[in-house]
Design a protein around this motif. Structure first.
Motif, mmCIF file in Angstrom:
data_model
loop_
_atom_site.group_PDB
_atom_site.id
_atom_site.type_symbol
_atom_site.label_atom_id
_atom_site.label_comp_id
_atom_site.label_asym_id
_atom_site.label_seq_id
_atom_site.Cartn_x
_atom_site.Cartn_y
_atom_site.Cartn_z
ATOM 1 N N ARG A 250 -46.094 -16.995 0.166
ATOM 2 C CA ARG A 250 -47.191 -17.964 0.224
ATOM 3 C C ARG A 250 -48.109 -17.864 -1.001
ATOM 4 O O ARG A 250 -47.668 -18.098 -2.111
ATOM 5 C CB ARG A 250 -47.962 -17.805 1.539
ATOM 6 N N ASP A 251 -49.381 -17.487 -0.796
ATOM 7 C CA ASP A 251 -50.297 -17.402 -1.941
ATOM 8 C C ASP A 251 -50.660 -15.948 -2.266
ATOM 9 O O ASP A 251 -51.715 -15.674 -2.821
ATOM 10 C CB ASP A 251 -51.562 -18.221 -1.676
ATOM 11 N N LEU A 252 -49.784 -15.028 -1.928
ATOM 12 C CA LEU A 252 -50.014 -13.611 -2.206
ATOM 13 C C LEU A 252 -50.024 -13.375 -3.724
ATOM 14 O O LEU A 252 -49.132 -13.841 -4.433
ATOM 15 C CB LEU A 252 -48.898 -12.779 -1.574
ATOM 16 N N PRO A 253 -51.021 -12.654 -4.244
ATOM 17 C CA PRO A 253 -51.017 -12.327 -5.678
ATOM 18 C C PRO A 253 -49.826 -11.428 -6.011
ATOM 19 O O PRO A 253 -49.662 -10.368 -5.419
ATOM 20 C CB PRO A 253 -52.334 -11.593 -5.891
ATOM 21 N N VAL A 254 -48.994 -11.878 -6.946
ATOM 22 C CA VAL A 254 -47.778 -11.144 -7.309
ATOM 23 C C VAL A 254 -47.643 -11.108 -8.830
ATOM 24 O O VAL A 254 -47.766 -12.136 -9.493
ATOM 25 C CB VAL A 254 -46.515 -11.799 -6.706
ATOM 26 N N VAL A 255 -47.387 -9.908 -9.365
ATOM 27 C CA VAL A 255 -47.085 -9.761 -10.793
ATOM 28 C C VAL A 255 -45.731 -9.074 -10.905
ATOM 29 O O VAL A 255 -45.516 -8.002 -10.342
ATOM 30 C CB VAL A 255 -48.150 -8.930 -11.532
ATOM 31 N N VAL A 256 -44.819 -9.717 -11.622
ATOM 32 C CA VAL A 256 -43.497 -9.158 -11.873
ATOM 33 C C VAL A 256 -43.450 -8.720 -13.335
ATOM 34 O O VAL A 256 -43.558 -9.546 -14.233
ATOM 35 C CB VAL A 256 -42.384 -10.184 -11.583
ATOM 36 N N VAL A 257 -43.313 -7.413 -13.557
ATOM 37 C CA VAL A 257 -43.312 -6.855 -14.908
ATOM 38 C C VAL A 257 -41.878 -6.524 -15.316
ATOM 39 O O VAL A 257 -41.157 -5.847 -14.567
ATOM 40 C CB VAL A 257 -44.172 -5.581 -14.981
ATOM 41 N N ILE A 258 -41.468 -7.014 -16.490
ATOM 42 C CA ILE A 258 -40.136 -6.676 -16.999
ATOM 43 C C ILE A 258 -40.265 -6.161 -18.428
ATOM 44 O O ILE A 258 -41.162 -6.568 -19.167
ATOM 45 C CB ILE A 258 -39.170 -7.878 -16.956
ATOM 46 N N PRO A 259 -39.383 -5.259 -18.830
ATOM 47 C CA PRO A 259 -39.405 -4.773 -20.213
ATOM 48 C C PRO A 259 -38.985 -5.889 -21.171
ATOM 49 O O PRO A 259 -38.359 -6.875 -20.771
ATOM 50 C CB PRO A 259 -38.377 -3.633 -20.219
ATOM 51 N N ALA A 260 -39.294 -5.714 -22.426
ATOM 52 C CA ALA A 260 -38.865 -6.671 -23.445
ATOM 53 C C ALA A 260 -37.358 -6.559 -23.667
ATOM 54 O O ALA A 260 -36.734 -5.545 -23.335
ATOM 55 C CB ALA A 260 -39.598 -6.392 -24.754
ATOM 56 N N GLY A 261 -36.784 -7.635 -24.200
ATOM 57 C CA GLY A 261 -35.369 -7.608 -24.564
ATOM 58 C C GLY A 261 -34.401 -7.641 -23.414
ATOM 59 O O GLY A 261 -33.254 -7.211 -23.542
ATOM 60 N N GLN A 262 -34.811 -8.158 -22.266
ATOM 61 C CA GLN A 262 -33.930 -8.214 -21.098
ATOM 62 C C GLN A 262 -32.942 -9.375 -21.211
ATOM 63 O O GLN A 262 -33.239 -10.407 -21.817
ATOM 64 C CB GLN A 262 -34.761 -8.369 -19.830
ATOM 65 N N PRO A 263 -31.754 -9.232 -20.625
ATOM 66 C CA PRO A 263 -30.809 -10.359 -20.619
ATOM 67 C C PRO A 263 -31.343 -11.517 -19.794
ATOM 68 O O PRO A 263 -32.286 -11.356 -19.000
ATOM 69 C CB PRO A 263 -29.553 -9.751 -19.991
ATOM 70 N N ALA A 264 -30.726 -12.669 -19.963
ATOM 71 C CA ALA A 264 -31.194 -13.877 -19.267
ATOM 72 C C ALA A 264 -31.184 -13.702 -17.759
ATOM 73 O O ALA A 264 -32.067 -14.216 -17.063
ATOM 74 C CB ALA A 264 -30.332 -15.070 -19.675
ATOM 75 N N THR A 265 -30.221 -12.957 -17.232
ATOM 76 C CA THR A 265 -30.151 -12.777 -15.774
ATOM 77 C C THR A 265 -31.376 -12.043 -15.246
ATOM 78 O O THR A 265 -31.892 -12.364 -14.170
ATOM 79 C CB THR A 265 -28.883 -11.981 -15.394
#
Length: 308
Positions: A250-265
């Motif tokens: 719903r409207d839950l605050p969510v942050v998804v952190v990923i490293p740089a240089g990740q593949p498209a998937t």
């Protein structure tokens, strides 16, 4: 006696001596580890009963909402040392069953079971919700299931390079490999090799606190717990996969952190997760390190503060 018989007899004697040396070394190492363990670092926080076994939890600061830190596979509460010290407010890091200072829990060690034990731990420890749940790697699977079962107790999510629940083939292939690796590490820990040669066995990304407590944090118990979780990883992925639906958060605050240089998937997965909430967003770190919380702790701290 023929020359061949003499050679065969000599080889048998050599093999017997080698076996005896190996057994003696193992027994000596086991005794050494048993004695040395008495001087291991004490529990940082406290042990809390969650129904048949106790889990270790270490909480600091005060205020609401409480931030709960969930470590990845083969890691412990010590992996959050930098984040916990740098984050204001109430922050709790804990060890899942079998890891570090926590006691073993019942099998199978699926993410859904771990989420239920986390809920029991927070309730028994008197840590009132709602909680900001922070999960790294496999820990992201656990906090996602917690949010699914107890949405009213979830104030926000921060997911750091979390496991892709759709990578079923990779999970099946890696299961026996990881199980074998953790079995070997467990054996090395039991005979004192980890204690004697910790720098060679402890992950390069380990924090100073994790290194100081290496015999406990990466000891035989932790390796056994990691093996059990790796063996149940495919089932855990199926459990969290069943929770994915449009608008799930719903409207839950969510942050998804990923490293740089990740593949498209990986980038696609991060975007898909963020899209489960109308307030979800993706943050790309400036490091390629899987342990973003080690390489860029300020970025992770800011992500957590943004959903509090």
């Amino acid at each position: 006696m023929s020359k061949r018989a003499v050679v065969a007899r000599a080889l048998r004697r050599a093999a017997a001596w080698c076996a005896a040396v190996v057994v003696l070394a193992a027994v000596t190492g086991f005794c050494y580890e048993s004695v040395a363990r008495q001087g291991d670092p004490p529990v940082l926080g406290r042990l809390v009963d969650v129904g048949g076994h106790r889990l270790h939890v270490h909480c600091t600061g005060s205020g609401t909402p409480t931030v709960v830190l969930e470590a990845g596979l083969a890691e412990s509460s010590a992996s959050w040392d930098v984040i916990q010290r740098g984050l204001p407010g109430r922050v709790c890091a804990y060890d899942r069953a079998g890891y570090a200072w926590s006691e073993d829990g019942p099998a199978p060690r699926t993410a859904d079971r771990a989420a239920a034990e986390l809920r029991a731990l927070l309730a028994a420890a008197g840590e009132a919700g709602p909680y900001v749940l922070v999960g790294h790697s496999y820990g992201g699977t656990i906090v996602r299931l917690f949010a699914r079962h107890w949405p009213a107790l979830t104030a926000g999510l921060v997911l750091i390079d979390v496991t892709d629940e759709n990578a079923t083939e990779a999970l099946q292939i890696s299961r026996p490999l990881l199980a074998a690796q953790f079995t070997v590490n467990q054996a090395l820990a039991r005979v004192g090799v980890l204690r004697l040669f910790g720098d060679a066995l402890v992950p390069a990304e380990a924090t100073a606190a994790a290194r100081a407590s290496a015999p406990v944090v990466y000891g035989a118990g932790s390796m056994g717990a990691a093996r059990a979780e790796a063996w149940a990883a495919a089932d855990s992925a199926a459990q969290v996969r069943a929770t994915v639906r449009p608008g799930a958060w719903r409207d839950l605050p969510v942050v998804v952190v990923i490293p740089a240089g990740q593949p498209a998937t990986a980038a696609d997965q991060a975007g898909r997760l963020a899209a489960l909430s109308s307030r979800g967003r993706v943050v790309v770190a400036g490091t390629t390190d899987h342990y973003v919380q080690h390489a860029q702790p300020d970025l992770v701290i800011e992500a957590i503060r943004s959903v509090r």
